[in-house]
Design a protein around this motif. Structure first.
Motif, PDB file in Angstrom:
ATOM      1  N   LEU A   8      16.813  21.100  86.283  1.00  0.00           N
ATOM      2  CA  LEU A   8      15.498  20.775  85.752  1.00  0.00           C
ATOM      3  C   LEU A   8      14.769  22.083  85.461  1.00  0.00           C
ATOM      4  O   LEU A   8      14.495  22.859  86.369  1.00  0.00           O
ATOM      5  CB  LEU A   8      14.683  19.949  86.748  1.00  0.00           C
ATOM      6  CG  LEU A   8      15.276  18.632  87.249  1.00  0.00           C
ATOM      7  CD1 LEU A   8      14.274  17.925  88.151  1.00  0.00           C
ATOM      8  CD2 LEU A   8      15.667  17.731  86.091  1.00  0.00           C
ATOM      9  N   GLN A   9      14.471  22.334  84.201  1.00  0.00           N
ATOM     10  CA  GLN A   9      13.691  23.496  83.784  1.00  0.00           C
ATOM     11  C   GLN A   9      12.306  22.938  83.466  1.00  0.00           C
ATOM     12  O   GLN A   9      12.115  22.258  82.467  1.00  0.00           O
ATOM     13  CB  GLN A   9      14.365  24.157  82.582  1.00  0.00           C
ATOM     14  CG  GLN A   9      13.755  25.482  82.145  1.00  0.00           C
ATOM     15  CD  GLN A   9      12.512  25.300  81.303  1.00  0.00           C
ATOM     16  OE1 GLN A   9      11.397  25.601  81.745  1.00  0.00           O
ATOM     17  NE2 GLN A   9      12.673  24.808  80.073  1.00  0.00           N
ATOM     18  N   LEU A  10      11.319  23.244  84.330  1.00  0.00           N
ATOM     19  CA  LEU A  10      10.050  22.522  84.324  1.00  0.00           C
ATOM     20  C   LEU A  10       9.002  23.060  83.359  1.00  0.00           C
ATOM     21  O   LEU A  10       7.818  22.787  83.519  1.00  0.00           O
ATOM     22  CB  LEU A  10       9.487  22.477  85.753  1.00  0.00           C
ATOM     23  CG  LEU A  10      10.317  21.670  86.760  1.00  0.00           C
ATOM     24  CD1 LEU A  10       9.706  21.750  88.153  1.00  0.00           C
ATOM     25  CD2 LEU A  10      10.453  20.227  86.313  1.00  0.00           C
ATOM     26  N   HIS A  46      17.844  19.855  81.683  1.00  0.00           N
ATOM     27  CA  HIS A  46      16.759  19.023  81.182  1.00  0.00           C
ATOM     28  C   HIS A  46      15.523  19.897  81.062  1.00  0.00           C
ATOM     29  O   HIS A  46      14.978  20.375  82.060  1.00  0.00           O
ATOM     30  CB  HIS A  46      16.515  17.839  82.120  1.00  0.00           C
ATOM     31  CG  HIS A  46      17.641  16.858  82.131  1.00  0.00           C
ATOM     32  ND1 HIS A  46      17.723  15.800  81.247  1.00  0.00           N
ATOM     33  CD2 HIS A  46      18.755  16.795  82.896  1.00  0.00           C
ATOM     34  CE1 HIS A  46      18.831  15.114  81.479  1.00  0.00           C
ATOM     35  NE2 HIS A  46      19.480  15.710  82.465  1.00  0.00           N
ATOM     36  N   HIS A  47      15.100  20.120  79.820  1.00  0.00           N
ATOM     37  CA  HIS A  47      13.974  21.002  79.546  1.00  0.00           C
ATOM     38  C   HIS A  47      12.684  20.200  79.432  1.00  0.00           C
ATOM     39  O   HIS A  47      12.608  19.227  78.674  1.00  0.00           O
ATOM     40  CB  HIS A  47      14.206  21.766  78.239  1.00  0.00           C
ATOM     41  CG  HIS A  47      15.350  22.725  78.275  1.00  0.00           C
ATOM     42  ND1 HIS A  47      15.314  23.901  78.999  1.00  0.00           N
ATOM     43  CD2 HIS A  47      16.576  22.677  77.686  1.00  0.00           C
ATOM     44  CE1 HIS A  47      16.465  24.546  78.838  1.00  0.00           C
ATOM     45  NE2 HIS A  47      17.239  23.824  78.057  1.00  0.00           N
ATOM     46  N   VAL A  48      11.670  20.634  80.166  1.00  0.00           N
ATOM     47  CA  VAL A  48      10.325  20.082  80.058  1.00  0.00           C
ATOM     48  C   VAL A  48       9.519  20.981  79.126  1.00  0.00           C
ATOM     49  O   VAL A  48       9.777  22.178  79.034  1.00  0.00           O
ATOM     50  CB  VAL A  48       9.677  20.014  81.460  1.00  0.00           C
ATOM     51  CG1 VAL A  48       8.217  19.628  81.388  1.00  0.00           C
ATOM     52  CG2 VAL A  48      10.446  19.039  82.344  1.00  0.00           C
ATOM     53  N   TRP A  49       8.555  20.404  78.433  1.00  0.00           N
ATOM     54  CA  TRP A  49       7.690  21.194  77.560  1.00  0.00           C
ATOM     55  C   TRP A  49       6.358  21.467  78.239  1.00  0.00           C
ATOM     56  O   TRP A  49       5.665  20.543  78.683  1.00  0.00           O
ATOM     57  CB  TRP A  49       7.450  20.467  76.239  1.00  0.00           C
ATOM     58  CG  TRP A  49       8.676  20.272  75.418  1.00  0.00           C
ATOM     59  CD1 TRP A  49       9.923  20.786  75.630  1.00  0.00           C
ATOM     60  CD2 TRP A  49       8.776  19.479  74.229  1.00  0.00           C
ATOM     61  NE1 TRP A  49      10.789  20.375  74.648  1.00  0.00           N
ATOM     62  CE2 TRP A  49      10.123  19.572  73.774  1.00  0.00           C
ATOM     63  CE3 TRP A  49       7.876  18.708  73.500  1.00  0.00           C
ATOM     64  CZ2 TRP A  49      10.577  18.911  72.633  1.00  0.00           C
ATOM     65  CZ3 TRP A  49       8.316  18.048  72.366  1.00  0.00           C
ATOM     66  CH2 TRP A  49       9.656  18.155  71.934  1.00  0.00           C
ATOM     67  N   GLY A  50       5.995  22.771  78.306  1.00  0.00           N
ATOM     68  CA  GLY A  50       4.712  23.171  78.856  1.00  0.00           C
ATOM     69  C   GLY A  50       3.832  23.778  77.787  1.00  0.00           C
ATOM     70  O   GLY A  50       4.174  23.801  76.598  1.00  0.00           O
TER      71      GLY A  50
END
Length: 324
Positions: free
Chosen positions: A62-64, A96-100
């Protein structure tokens, strides 16, 4: 640990706020914290090496969010910086890439949907329309993980003519009258969250999550939700809360299946357990403000009744017992 099987059902890695840039060290917005732009890449390499050499390799990462820093945009280096960081995700596991907010400083929403940061391609069972970046996946029977889009309603990444941008501007202007909307409207309290670097969850996304959790309740699944922005005031400084965190919390609290909510964004990390539901809210310390001689990542082992988070460097070890 007594009573805990030695072999987990599965494991996964977690890392947040890498914010890499090929720049000299700098400071945060208020110039109170140092940021280590170049060495953040080495800390990612440290995490990758640890995961690769682990006796039980993580099945996914998990890449937050905030994978590269917004300063890259002004230097014309967004694509180059992203390529540099993505090359370091070398462990043969799905990421799994999250968008910040920093994703949107560098790229438009439409560009992100076409990029390697769109991890939803293999998870097209979702029923959301348009360009909301939210999806779910199941790493093992009885477990569901949900990616949420905390900048669905936002001034970042949305065209000024869009409905979401209009909603975001109307909302933020109710609380923040500063010329610079990245400046908090008050010195203390929950209203500090109404800044431009935060965002919120649209109604369609909330309805989608409610339906997904209803199905998970029926199946008695264990659900972990992750996004860039925290949603529980006990897990973060108020300046990093989602605008409509109360609405998201209300959805979570209406369902028995949720066991954990993971976020980044607040570089000092944080943790609390919701007193009403027992749901664990954990905010992972950011790589970008971690000194070069330390680390900031974790590996989570999942068992039938708990998740065990083994932190490295600044990230604390924690055990998340599942609510009964």
């Amino acid at each position: 640990m007594d009573g805990c099987p030695s072999t987990p059902l599965f494991t996964f890695g977690v890392i947040a706020d890498i914010q890499y840039a090929d720049l000299e060290d700098g400071f945060n917005y208020s110039r109170t914290r140092k940021r280590f732009y170049r060495s953040s890449l080495q800390l990612l390499k440290n995490a990758q090496r640890s995961w690769a050499e682990s006796a039980v390799r993580p099945e996914f990462i998990l890449q937050l969010g905030d994978i590269i820093d917004g300063f890259n945009k002004g230097h014309g280096a967004s694509e180059r910086a992203l390529d540099t960081v993505l090359r370091e995700f070398s462990v043969p596991a799905e990421v799994h890439h999250v968008w910040g907010n920093h994703e949107f400083y560098n790229f438009s929403r439409s560009a992100l949907l076409r990029s390697r940061l769109n991890s939803s391609a293999l998870h097209r069972d979702r029923e959301l329309s348009g360009d909301v970046y939210a999806y779910s996946f199941s790493p093992a029977p009885g477990f569901t993980f949900v990616v949420l889009d905390a900048y669905d309603v936002s001034l970042l990444g949305r065209e000024p003519s869009s409905e979401q941008y209009g909603q975001a501007m109307d909302l933020i202007k109710l609380y923040n009258n500063n010329d610079d909307l990245n400046c908090p409207p008050v010195l203390e309290g929950l209203q500090r969250r109404f800044t431009m670097f935060n965002g919120g969850f649209g109604q369609e996304q909330l309805d989608w999550l409610h339906a997904l959790l209803t199905a998970s309740d029926d199946k008695r699944d264990r659900v972990t939700i992750f996004s860039h922005v925290p949603v529980h005031p006990g897990s973060t400084d108020p300046i990093c809360l989602a605008w409509n965190y109360e609405e998201l919390l209300a959805v979570i609290r209406a369902h028995s299946s949720v066991v954990c909510y993971m976020a980044g964004h607040s570089h000092d990390g944080g943790y609390c357990q919701d007193k009403d539901t027992g749901v664990h809210h954990v905010t992972i310390d950011g790589v970008i403000e971690t000194p070069p001689d330390s680390d900031a990542f974790s590996t989570v082992s999942v068992y039938a009744d708990r998740m065990v988070l083994k932190g490295e460097g600044r990230v604390e070890d924690r055990v998340f017992l599942f609510p009964s």
